[in-house]
Design a protein around this motif. Structure first.
Motif, PDB file in Angstrom:
ATOM      1  N   VAL A 105       0.856  -1.200   0.000  1.00 49.50           N
ATOM      2  CA  VAL A 105       0.000   0.000   0.000  1.00 49.50           C
ATOM      3  C   VAL A 105       0.888   1.245   0.000  1.00 49.50           C
ATOM      4  CG1 VAL A 105      -1.727   1.300   1.324  1.00 49.50           C
ATOM      5  CG2 VAL A 105      -1.889  -1.202   1.170  1.00 49.50           C
ATOM      6  N   ARG A 106       1.967   1.198   0.794  1.00 48.95           N
ATOM      7  CA  ARG A 106       2.851   2.370   0.868  1.00 48.95           C
ATOM      8  C   ARG A 106       3.445   2.698  -0.509  1.00 48.95           C
ATOM      9  NH1 ARG A 106       8.673   3.471   3.608  1.00 48.95           N
ATOM     10  NH2 ARG A 106       8.481   5.737   3.616  1.00 48.95           N
ATOM     11  N   LYS A 107       3.808   1.669  -1.255  1.00 50.37           N
ATOM     12  CA  LYS A 107       4.371   1.927  -2.587  1.00 50.37           C
ATOM     13  C   LYS A 107       3.402   2.723  -3.447  1.00 50.37           C
ATOM     14  CE  LYS A 107       6.873  -1.044  -4.941  1.00 50.37           C
ATOM     15  NZ  LYS A 107       7.294  -2.298  -5.599  1.00 50.37           N
ATOM     16  N   VAL A 108       2.136   2.374  -3.376  1.00 52.09           N
ATOM     17  CA  VAL A 108       1.134   3.068  -4.189  1.00 52.09           C
ATOM     18  C   VAL A 108       0.956   4.502  -3.680  1.00 52.09           C
ATOM     19  CG1 VAL A 108      -1.271   3.043  -4.947  1.00 52.09           C
ATOM     20  CG2 VAL A 108       0.007   0.903  -4.770  1.00 52.09           C
ATOM     21  N   ARG A 109       0.973   4.676  -2.363  1.00 46.04           N
ATOM     22  CA  ARG A 109       0.873   6.033  -1.798  1.00 46.04           C
ATOM     23  C   ARG A 109       2.076   6.874  -2.225  1.00 46.04           C
ATOM     24  NH1 ARG A 109       1.013   5.302   4.089  1.00 46.04           N
ATOM     25  NH2 ARG A 109       0.555   7.508   4.231  1.00 46.04           N
ATOM     26  N   ILE A 110       3.258   6.273  -2.249  1.00 46.79           N
ATOM     27  CA  ILE A 110       4.451   7.009  -2.696  1.00 46.79           C
ATOM     28  C   ILE A 110       4.286   7.421  -4.160  1.00 46.79           C
ATOM     29  CG2 ILE A 110       6.926   6.786  -3.212  1.00 46.79           C
ATOM     30  CD1 ILE A 110       7.148   4.964  -0.688  1.00 46.79           C
ATOM     31  N   ALA A 111       3.808   6.498  -4.988  1.00 42.73           N
ATOM     32  CA  ALA A 111       3.630   6.812  -6.420  1.00 42.73           C
ATOM     33  C   ALA A 111       2.625   7.942  -6.605  1.00 42.73           C
ATOM     34  CB  ALA A 111       3.182   5.559  -7.169  1.00 42.73           C
ATOM     35  N   LEU A 112       1.519   7.893  -5.869  1.00 41.19           N
ATOM     36  CA  LEU A 112       0.490   8.946  -5.994  1.00 41.19           C
ATOM     37  C   LEU A 112       1.044  10.298  -5.547  1.00 41.19           C
ATOM     38  CD1 LEU A 112      -2.516   6.844  -4.686  1.00 41.19           C
ATOM     39  CD2 LEU A 112      -2.428   7.947  -6.928  1.00 41.19           C
ATOM     40  N   ARG A 113       1.832  10.293  -4.476  1.00 41.29           N
ATOM     41  CA  ARG A 113       2.419  11.535  -3.969  1.00 41.29           C
ATOM     42  C   ARG A 113       3.473  12.075  -4.946  1.00 41.29           C
ATOM     43  NH1 ARG A 113       5.183  15.206  -2.797  1.00 41.29           N
ATOM     44  NH2 ARG A 113       5.615  16.142  -0.777  1.00 41.29           N
ATOM     45  N   GLU A 114       4.283  11.180  -5.495  1.00 44.14           N
ATOM     46  CA  GLU A 114       5.295  11.611  -6.468  1.00 44.14           C
ATOM     47  C   GLU A 114       4.641  12.306  -7.659  1.00 44.14           C
ATOM     48  OE1 GLU A 114       8.632  11.615  -6.711  1.00 44.14           O
ATOM     49  OE2 GLU A 114       9.018  10.685  -4.769  1.00 44.14           O
ATOM     50  N   LYS A 115       3.455  11.823  -8.027  1.00 40.21           N
ATOM     51  CA  LYS A 115       2.795  12.366  -9.206  1.00 40.21           C
ATOM     52  C   LYS A 115       1.727  13.409  -8.854  1.00 40.21           C
ATOM     53  CE  LYS A 115       2.264   9.403 -12.631  1.00 40.21           C
ATOM     54  NZ  LYS A 115       3.251   9.628 -13.722  1.00 40.21           N
ATOM     55  N   ASN A 116       1.696  13.778  -7.564  1.00 43.11           N
ATOM     56  CA  ASN A 116       0.742  14.814  -7.100  1.00 43.11           C
ATOM     57  C   ASN A 116      -0.695  14.509  -7.499  1.00 43.11           C
ATOM     58  OD1 ASN A 116       2.460  16.602  -5.663  1.00 43.11           O
ATOM     59  ND2 ASN A 116       3.350  17.160  -7.650  1.00 43.11           N
ATOM     60  N   ILE A 117      -1.098  13.267  -7.343  1.00 42.93           N
ATOM     61  CA  ILE A 117      -2.467  12.867  -7.675  1.00 42.93           C
ATOM     62  C   ILE A 117      -3.265  12.769  -6.375  1.00 42.93           C
ATOM     63  CG2 ILE A 117      -3.887  10.993  -8.614  1.00 42.93           C
ATOM     64  CD1 ILE A 117      -1.517  10.393 -10.519  1.00 42.93           C
ATOM     65  N   ARG A 118      -4.378  13.475  -6.353  1.00 40.60           N
ATOM     66  CA  ARG A 118      -5.216  13.452  -5.142  1.00 40.60           C
ATOM     67  C   ARG A 118      -6.047  12.172  -5.114  1.00 40.60           C
ATOM     68  NH1 ARG A 118      -6.375  18.680  -3.011  1.00 40.60           N
ATOM     69  NH2 ARG A 118      -8.482  18.009  -2.533  1.00 40.60           N
ATOM     70  N   PHE A 119      -6.259  11.644  -3.914  1.00 37.44           N
ATOM     71  CA  PHE A 119      -7.037  10.416  -3.784  1.00 37.44           C
ATOM     72  C   PHE A 119      -7.618  10.350  -2.379  1.00 37.44           C
ATOM     73  CE2 PHE A 119      -4.184   7.860  -1.060  1.00 37.44           C
ATOM     74  CZ  PHE A 119      -3.029   8.625  -1.123  1.00 37.44           C
ATOM     75  N   GLU A 120      -8.647   9.538  -2.252  1.00 36.07           N
ATOM     76  CA  GLU A 120      -9.222   9.295  -0.923  1.00 36.07           C
ATOM     77  C   GLU A 120      -8.627   7.986  -0.417  1.00 36.07           C
ATOM     78  OE1 GLU A 120     -13.592   8.568   1.104  1.00 36.07           O
ATOM     79  OE2 GLU A 120     -13.462   9.128  -1.002  1.00 36.07           O
ATOM     80  N   TRP A 121      -8.112   8.012   0.793  1.00 34.73           N
ATOM     81  CA  TRP A 121      -7.471   6.816   1.349  1.00 34.73           C
ATOM     82  C   TRP A 121      -8.428   6.166   2.343  1.00 34.73           C
ATOM     83  CZ3 TRP A 121      -2.683   6.859   5.115  1.00 34.73           C
ATOM     84  CH2 TRP A 121      -2.251   5.534   5.301  1.00 34.73           C
ATOM     85  N   ILE A 122      -8.888   4.961   2.011  1.00 33.04           N
ATOM     86  CA  ILE A 122      -9.766   4.210   2.912  1.00 33.04           C
ATOM     87  C   ILE A 122      -8.868   3.223   3.666  1.00 33.04           C
ATOM     88  CG2 ILE A 122     -11.874   2.808   3.080  1.00 33.04           C
ATOM     89  CD1 ILE A 122     -12.438   5.341   1.508  1.00 33.04           C
ATOM     90  N   GLN A 123      -8.646   3.510   4.950  1.00 30.52           N
ATOM     91  CA  GLN A 123      -7.674   2.709   5.711  1.00 30.52           C
ATOM     92  C   GLN A 123      -8.322   1.432   6.229  1.00 30.52           C
ATOM     93  OE1 GLN A 123      -4.684   4.474   8.109  1.00 30.52           O
ATOM     94  NE2 GLN A 123      -5.138   6.530   7.395  1.00 30.52           N
TER      95      GLN A 123
END
Ligand SMILES: N[C@@H](CCC(=O)N[C@@H](CS)C(=O)NCC(=O)O)C(=O)O
Length: 209
Positions: free
Chosen positions: A12-30
């Motif tokens: 999950v962290r890898k995907v969060r890192i990718a989204l942050r690197e690309k400045n893509i907004r998302f809703e995180w359902i933990q």
């Protein structure tokens, strides 16, 4: 876009890192597949996180596929477009995936009741991790990035795997591999890494992987 998964999962962290690197907004359902009453299996038949609802009706799962999808959403690519560079970057990422898989396997085995756990299985995973660290140290060229002049999926995959070692199998690998440690220190300062550190990473944690 909705991302499902818990904060301590390395995938999950890898995907969060990718989204942050690309400045893509998302809703995180933990949500964790380990918690009673979770909805993950209704989204992913394999019952694993990460899962991504793309917002246009698609539900995707598996971190590698999610990053491949996310990478198409903005022009600056984490996955290099040239064949030779892509292969090199994905080889580093594949090494990272293998390290994470071995750390997870070791952790799960180690958490079994004393009478049931196999020390030889644990040792086998530790040997894989040690060999992977040595391979990375020998192969890495001492530059800021593993492939080319920019941060790629290779850097993301290996650096997040090394930090997962620190989280779930903490031991002094740095004194054997100081160059790799220096490279990781550089990558770790990125906002995408600093902002996604799993809760409890600095301590010896015992939450689910
Ligand atoms: N290959 C998958 C692995 C995902 C995975 O194993 N996730 C763990 C959490 S760290 C999980 O959901 N485990 C629940 C289970 O296996 O039942 C990926 O890269 O997304």
């Amino acid at each position: 876009m909705k991302l499902y998964g818990h904060a301590t999962s390395p995938y999950v962290r890898k995907v969060r890192i990718a989204l942050r690197e690309k400045n893509i907004r998302f809703e995180w359902i933990q949500e964790s597949p380990h918690e009673a009453g979770n909805h993950i299996a209704a989204l992913n038949p394999l019952g694993k996180v990460p899962v991504l609802e793309t917002g246009d009706g698609r539900v995707l799962f598996d971190s590698a596929l999610l990053i491949e999808y996310i990478d198409t959403l903005t022009p600056e690519r984490l996955i290099p477009q040239g064949d030779a560079e892509r292969l090199r970057a994905q080889l580093w990422n594949t090494l990272g995936i293998g390290i994470v898989d071995a750390v997870v396997a070791r952790l799960l085995e180690d958490r079994r009741p004393q009478a049931e756990k196999s020390q030889s299985f644990i040792a086998r995973q530790e040997e894989k991790i040690a060999r992977a660290l040595a391979w990375a140290d020998e192969t890495e060229k001492g530059a800021a990035y593993l492939v080319g002049e920019h941060f790629t999926i290779g850097d993301l995959g290996l650096a997040s795997a090394l930090e997962y070692i620190d989280f779930r199998y903490p031991h002094d690998w740095r004194s054997k591999h100081p160059r790799l440690a220096r490279w990781l220190a550089g990558i770790s300062t990125r906002g995408s890494f600093a902002e996604t550190v799993p809760p409890g990473m600095e301590k010896a944690p015992d939450a689910p992987h």
